[in-house]
Design an enzyme around this catalytic site. Structure first.
Site, short mmCIF file in Angstrom:
data_model
loop_
_atom_site.label_atom_id
_atom_site.label_comp_id
_atom_site.label_asym_id
_atom_site.label_seq_id
_atom_site.Cartn_x
_atom_site.Cartn_y
_atom_site.Cartn_z
N HIS A 110 1.59 4.58 -5.17
CA HIS A 110 1.12 5.05 -3.86
C HIS A 110 2.30 5.15 -2.90
O HIS A 110 3.08 4.21 -2.75
CB HIS A 110 0.08 4.09 -3.31
N MET A 118 4.76 8.23 6.77
CA MET A 118 4.46 8.04 8.19
C MET A 118 5.51 8.78 9.03
O MET A 118 6.69 8.78 8.68
CB MET A 118 4.47 6.56 8.55
N ASP A 152 -7.59 1.50 1.00
CA ASP A 152 -6.24 1.09 1.36
C ASP A 152 -6.28 0.27 2.64
O ASP A 152 -6.81 0.73 3.66
CB ASP A 152 -5.38 2.35 1.58
N MET A 207 0.40 10.60 6.40
CA MET A 207 0.03 10.17 7.75
C MET A 207 0.95 10.89 8.73
O MET A 207 1.82 10.29 9.38
CB MET A 207 0.16 8.64 7.88
N HIS A 214 0.10 9.75 0.44
CA HIS A 214 -0.79 9.69 1.61
C HIS A 214 -0.01 10.18 2.82
O HIS A 214 0.90 9.50 3.29
CB HIS A 214 -1.28 8.24 1.78
N SER A 269 1.40 0.17 -3.32
CA SER A 269 2.07 0.93 -2.27
C SER A 269 3.52 0.51 -2.18
O SER A 269 3.83 -0.65 -1.89
CB SER A 269 1.39 0.71 -0.92
N MET A 328 -9.61 4.06 4.71
CA MET A 328 -8.68 3.11 5.31
C MET A 328 -9.46 1.89 5.80
O MET A 328 -10.37 2.02 6.63
CB MET A 328 -7.94 3.76 6.48
N ASP A 388 3.27 5.95 1.00
CA ASP A 388 2.81 6.06 2.39
C ASP A 388 3.83 6.83 3.21
O ASP A 388 4.94 6.34 3.46
CB ASP A 388 2.59 4.67 2.99
#
Length: 218
Positions: A33, A37, A175, A68, A66, A8, A137, A35
């Protein structure tokens, strides 16, 4: 197949992110990866489509994005155009999970569903035919460097059974708090892909290959 590693970049040095992606790729990363957010669905504000687009030329490895974010639908196309290969969404991030997954696939991308620690497996019941990945998660999303939640292990085992019964080649990714101390247990529980931020990037570029090798050998 041995467990694979998706470092990540949340744990990378953001002041030289292109260099970090090249270094972690060369060190043996299987996926990169990302992330995303939004400081709404989860705490913290991280990476947008422009950053993914800027990083795309620094690695030919799959970009595992991913989301979020809430709502997710508004950003799916932007991240697909930026160079994401896999787009994973939370059932809670929009009113129509089935429609969101169909949209991801229509864009020519692989689609994933993310299960938070309290999200029940029932969220997968009517979308197994649309997904390429389930992301479990093992921490609550929003922060890197958290401790692994042990109750994720029986959840991973239960999802492994569902995937096997489906007969589909669905990746089972984990993750949160992943390190060399629990990577073996995660693989034995049925995980095929491990997201590791802190465990991959600790010690700087000179340690990245050894870090990834330790995770794969655990």
């Amino acid at each position: 197949m041995p467990v694979r590693i998706a470092p990540s970049i949340l744990s990378a040095d953001f002041s030289k992110l292109g260099d970090e992606v090249r270094a972690i790729d060369a060190a043996g990363a299987d996926w990169i990866h990302v992330d995303v957010m939004d400081n709404h669905f989860v705490p913290n504000l991280t990476i947008g489509p422009m950053v993914v687009k800027a990083l795309r030329s620094h690695s030919a490895k799959p970009f595992d994005v991913h989301l979020m974010v809430q709502p997710a639908d508004a950003l799916v196309e932007a991240f697909a155009e930026a160079g994401a290969d896999i787009l994973s969404v939370h059932p809670e991030s929009g009113p129509h999970l089935h429609r969101t997954l169909m949209r991801i696939r229509a864009l020519g991308k692989q689609a994933g569903v993310v299960l938070n620690p309290a999200t029940p497996l029932a969220a997968l019941d009517h979308v197994m035919d649309l997904i390429d990945l389930v992301l479990v998660m093992s921490v609550n999303p929003g922060f890197g460097g958290q401790s692994f939640i042990e109750s994720a292990l029986p959840k991973i085992e239960a999802i492994r059974k569902r995937i096997d019964l489906s007969g589909k080649a669905i990746e089972l990714e984990v993750d949160g708090g992943v390190d060399a101390g629990n990577a073996g247990r995660l693989a034995n529980s049925g995980a095929t892909m491990l997201v590791a931020g802190t465990a991959s990037f600790k010690g700087g570029p000179g340690r990245y290959a050894a870090n990834i090798a330790a995770l794969k050998a655990a």
